[in-house]
Design an enzyme around this catalytic site. Structure first.
Site: not given
Lengths: 664, 664
Positions: B330, B333, B424, B426
């Protein structure tokens, strides 16, 4: 311009026979036929239209789902469909419903955990849908850790009953699908208390609602848990909350195949092997892997077709712009996902063979392969569902702005798919189970234990620790042996490194906790090896059809080399390959994209998805995207009136500078 | 148990002063005060409640948005808020609305591209909201490639008017926010045709709807484009479709700051430098980077607090289970995402300085730093928005099953955020722009050009090509110099490798296309270096407050080392570090997690988000998650009745085996 195929030019480019590939994808002519028939049956029936699904308010969506479920059942009986056909039929209705849990969890739970008498009593009722059941396991405070459930089932010898009770708020059942508004019964998991002892968690058949007027029975509190992620998606399902206030059920409603409670409240273990439970887990998880390939194939179909339709930049002398699929960045994002769909498909087909193999062995009381089978299904479930969830969102992004519209189909596909990363074993928890198995396998190598199945490669420990990849030119990466050796070396060395790090901890559980991030990475490396090796194995079989084998070889290479590139840190850190070899792999991958490109549309056509099942304007078979997007916009409820509701109250006073007078 | 702080124990563990950190996060006491006041103003007003937002059908959601916008404007005027305060006030209403485009695009477009007379005529009307404007650029068939737009504005010298026209279906304006149902005016981008010549794309102020009854003007067809991804989210916005049938506007409604069209239809370029457009892009993108840090901080707050509340497994002798935040998987991540929020925040603060610097230079007619500023804002926009979108979904997964409920707040946060990856610029297109700049910078090194700003490190080419990291022990990775050198080496060598590969192509544009995937990776490496180096720079400033600097140093190290680990393939492939050094980095990272752990809740408290702004039961400040989840379930409309609508038509006939009699 109905009837025009805007993708015909793309289809003409294909170098293989699409009809043959469909058989490869579905596994056999028979499986293809059933899927094709059921998909078309659903697609052609207006009741199953999904057109306005993402616009429906929850109540309307739910009612529509009830209708589809009832009508679907009616059609299944009218058409006299077999069990297998009916299952596919429901799949293609493509709207999560209580029936999924009734057929997929409630009935199998009774079948797997019930005694013969319980089968005789309950299965006919369930199979005729005279009762509707759900699977009530998880609680508000308890998910992954089933042994931590709080609901109690206390045996009362005075009345020969169990008292089902929710002692705390966190013990409320929470999430079971079909529970919230529909199920009449549930298999409820609760701690068995008898004789003053806690005998752990077991399943009980509990009636929840009256069969006469559908109201909850006394002591039963039920509701729907509310909106979930996305439009449409899982909101057609009534995931529920449920609590019990001392609800009594007869003793014979405990599922007693494994553990029996006698009239006196004594517990006896039966001689049914507990390992059977693992057999069921192998089954469920192999279907999840197969489903992952399907979900991924849908997303990839949409992104591939639309990438051929969409043009942007690169106009020469006022001519048409470049199809976005011709950009290498698009190919580098899309084609590995296309290859993954095929890779996962073959992994799934192999898992279904594995399940049969395990089942045969279990019936002969041979449990030897179970740990390995369990580890590899857990690992493949984790790997394929995580990859698929990410891939669907990537496909959505590959469709640019229009992918954000619900009519692209991708937002709903994503929202309805992501729970697969959490249910039936959280993906990280599963990876750690795999890692535990790998570390154990490594630790037993020195004692001469010969690892088998998907860990057989570990038997060549000495070779894998010292071998060096012989790749010298980019083309060398096309050899399956080069690929396989690199993946085996990487996976093995990562597992060994973990084992060595673990051995430095006095307490091995502490070490396991501390190193869990490393362990999860080692597990991923192992699982990717399985996928690669099963794809390579598949290509050793005779596969008929013009050009089929050639293009599948390309896809296998794309899957392997794109995975290698993405994880090149692992390969380099373990010195499985050199930086130079890593660069050659990426170069070769780029060359492979040129071979995928002309076949791209045919490769997604081979999935045989109907436009109904895809549910995507961007992914339409005929490529007629823009006019259909335009038409669909006008169906938006906001367009019912030219001037929107709220104009008089809010917009006009704003424009007229009269908000101080308005009632707000 | 209202008023109890279930996270008090977590808060007591913090080793730094949260109030001081709030000032660091907001940039100054003044900025903190404004944000704090505006957030609380909104949070305390029941009109701005977001409680049932994800359950509302589209029409109700839209009407609710109109109400909030009107009421918000009323409050802004009653409270006499400054422009800056009003902007924040609207931010904290936290519901996308037409006002975003009116204030954020329509007015700035007129300001940036209009002449002084146009300012005088239109800005007062817009600023008093006597007209409402949108920004109509993208078309059904045209997004990234603005020069490919099809809408035409043909000058008619007979009447001194422009004729605005949509010649094809694909030229329909598509996506502009606020257009579908609200805007009275728009800045419409169209190809200027005059004198028989195409003068490219320019902006025109076009009235779309009557100011009297809100109906579209003759020749104007407008509608809403329909449902978008997610519940609530961007569905509060009326993104629209618009087409013109020969609509006439006076000549003075073309925005003529850069190009003038005379009464005779002659075009004259003004002496206003075209580079000013890039200045605006730098501005918009720096706000996007700042917004990314905010969105990420919201997701991380929810996941962190809930990870402390949630317990699973690890119960000892019947005691409580382990808080899931204590699991290393946890932490591995979550903590890099927490660190990223701070890293992006400081990158955003630096960009706002850069914008001021560029603006000052532009006003002094110094355009020298513009390409570099443009490249680094484009790159940081791409990097931070992609990372944030992924991170929000990762935070959702970190919340397990309950993260899938809309009441977790995360599904909506994800759905409302992801468009930032596309609008605004890609994100992939932007990376290629950065790569182009990098390759150019490398090519000019030999000619003695001294690169400056964020590419200054490339000036040390010789050193970076031959240097070797001196890291020998895990602790060596704590030195900023070790981190910086590794990131610089990696970024530079990747850029050089691309340049070398490009030089093997006869046609450099072909080479650029073929190698675009490599180029995008090199751009990412460069952008990550910028983020790391700006974080390190930040730590060189004096930062007051107990323990602040220490914990920020830890976060900086976590950001750098987790990024290094995730991309270790790059570092190893370029031999910037050795496999052994990579392993030491991961070991050090694990140690750092232990220092983050006790500070985790305090670090998210420092974002100062109100419960209203978070909109998440899982992320509640007081940690009182389960009772509130339980209560919220009963507000689901499906729970209005115990027996659901549809029971009589569909469920009862199913259970009673009477479907053949039912009307379906």
């Amino acid at each position: 311009m109905e009837g025009v195929d805007y993708l015909a030019q793309e289809r003409n480019k294909a170098g293989f026979d699409v009809d043959s590939m469909k058989i490869v994808w579905y596994g056999s002519q028979r499986d293809f036929d059933i899927n094709d028939r059921m998909a078309k049956l659903v697609a052609s029936d207006p009741v199953f239209s999904k057109e306005n699904r993402t616009m429906l308010p929850r109540k309307d969506l739910f009612k529509n789902t009830l209708k589809k479920a009832a009508y679907g059942w009616k059609r299944i009986r009218e058409l006299n469909l077999t069990f297998e056909e009916a299952t596919k039929f429901r799949t293609y209705i493509d709207q999560p419903a209580f029936t999924d849990l009734h057929w997929g969890m409630f009935i199998p739970a009774i079948r797997g955990q019930g005694t013969d008498e319980q089968h005789k009593k309950w299965l006919p009722l369930a199979q005729k849908m005279q009762i509707i059941g759900c699977y009530a396991q998880t609680e508000l405070g308890h998910g992954s850790n089933v042994q931590g459930l709080e609901t109690t089932a206390t045996f009362d010898p005075k009345t020969d009953e169990f008292v089902i009770h929710s002692p705390t708020l966190t013990s409320s059942k929470w999430w079971p699908g079909g529970l919230g508004k529909v199920s009449t019964h549930g298999v409820v998991y609760a701690r068995l208390l008898t004789d003053g002892q806690d005998h752990g968690v077991h399943g009980f058949i509990v009636q929840l609602r009256s069969l006469e007027d559908h109201t909850p029975l006394p002591g039963v509190t039920i509701g729907d848990i509310g909106m979930k992620f996305g439009n449409g998606a899982y909101n057609s399902m009534d995931n529920g909350v449920l609590s019990f206030d001392h609800v009594r059920i007869p003793r014979d409603q405990m599922l007693m195949r494994v553990l029996q409670v006698s009239r006196e409240g004594k517990c006896t273990q039966s001689d049914v092997p507990r390992q059977l439970i693992y057999g069921t887990m192998v089954y469920v998880r192999q279907t999840i892997v197969s489903d992952a390939s399907v979900a991924l194939s849908r997303a990839v179909t949409i992104a591939t077709r639309y990438s051929c339709v969409r043009r942007q930049f690169g106009s020469q002398n006022g001519g048409p712009e470049t199809q976005v699929i011709d950009y290498k960045t698009q190919q580098n994002r899309l084609f590995p996902l296309l290859a993954s769909a095929y890779a996962f498909r073959f992994a799934g087909q192999w898992l279904s063979w594995l399940y049969k193999d395990v089942t045969d062995k279990l019936q002969a009381n041979d449990f030897s392969t179970l740990p390995e089978a369990h580890a590899c299904t857990a690992g493949l479930k984790s790997l394929t569902t995580s990859a698929t969830a990410d891939a669907i969102e990537e496909c959505r992004k590959l469709c640019g702005g229009h992918g954000y519209l619900c009519t692209s189909g991708l937002p709903e596909l994503f929202a309805v798919y992501v729970p697969a990363c959490t249910y039936e074993g959280d993906n990280v928890v599963l990876l750690l189970q795999v890692a535990r198995f790998l570390v154990k396998t490594v630790s037993q190598l020195s004692s001469g234990n010969k690892p088998a199945g998907t860990v057989a490669y570990m038997g060549r420990a000495e070779h894998l620790m010292k071998c060096r990849s012989s790749v010298e030119r980019a083309e060398d990466w096309l050899k399956p042996s080069s690929i396989l050796e690199a993946f085996e070396t990487r996976a093995f060395r990562m597992a060994v490194a973990c084992s060595q790090s673990l051995s430095q901890f006095a307490n091995s559980e502490e070490g396991f906790a501390e190193l869990s991030a490393d362990l999860a990475e080692a597990a991923i490396a192992h699982c990717q090896l399985i996928v690669v090796s099963k794809f390579i194995d598949k290509l050793k079989e005779p596969i008929p059809g013009k050009g089929i084998k050639q293009i599948l070889e390309v896809l296998c290479q794309v899957y392997a080399l794109s995975t290698l590139h993405k994880h090149q840190g692992d390969f380099l850190a373990t010195a499985s390959i050199t930086p130079k070899q890593a660069a050659l792999a990426f170069t070769q991958l780029r060359h492979l994209y040129s071979q995928v490109r002309p076949n791209a549309v045919a490769l997604v056509d081979s999935f045989n998805h109907t436009d109904h099942y895809l549910g995507s304007i961007l992914g339409r078979y005929d490529g007629n995207v823009y006019p259909k997007l335009y038409d669909a916009a006008w169906k938006e409820p906001l367009n019912d009136t030219v001037v929107p509701d709220g104009y008089k109250e809010y917009i006009r006073p704003l424009l007229k500078n009269q908000l101080h007078l308005a009632k707000l």
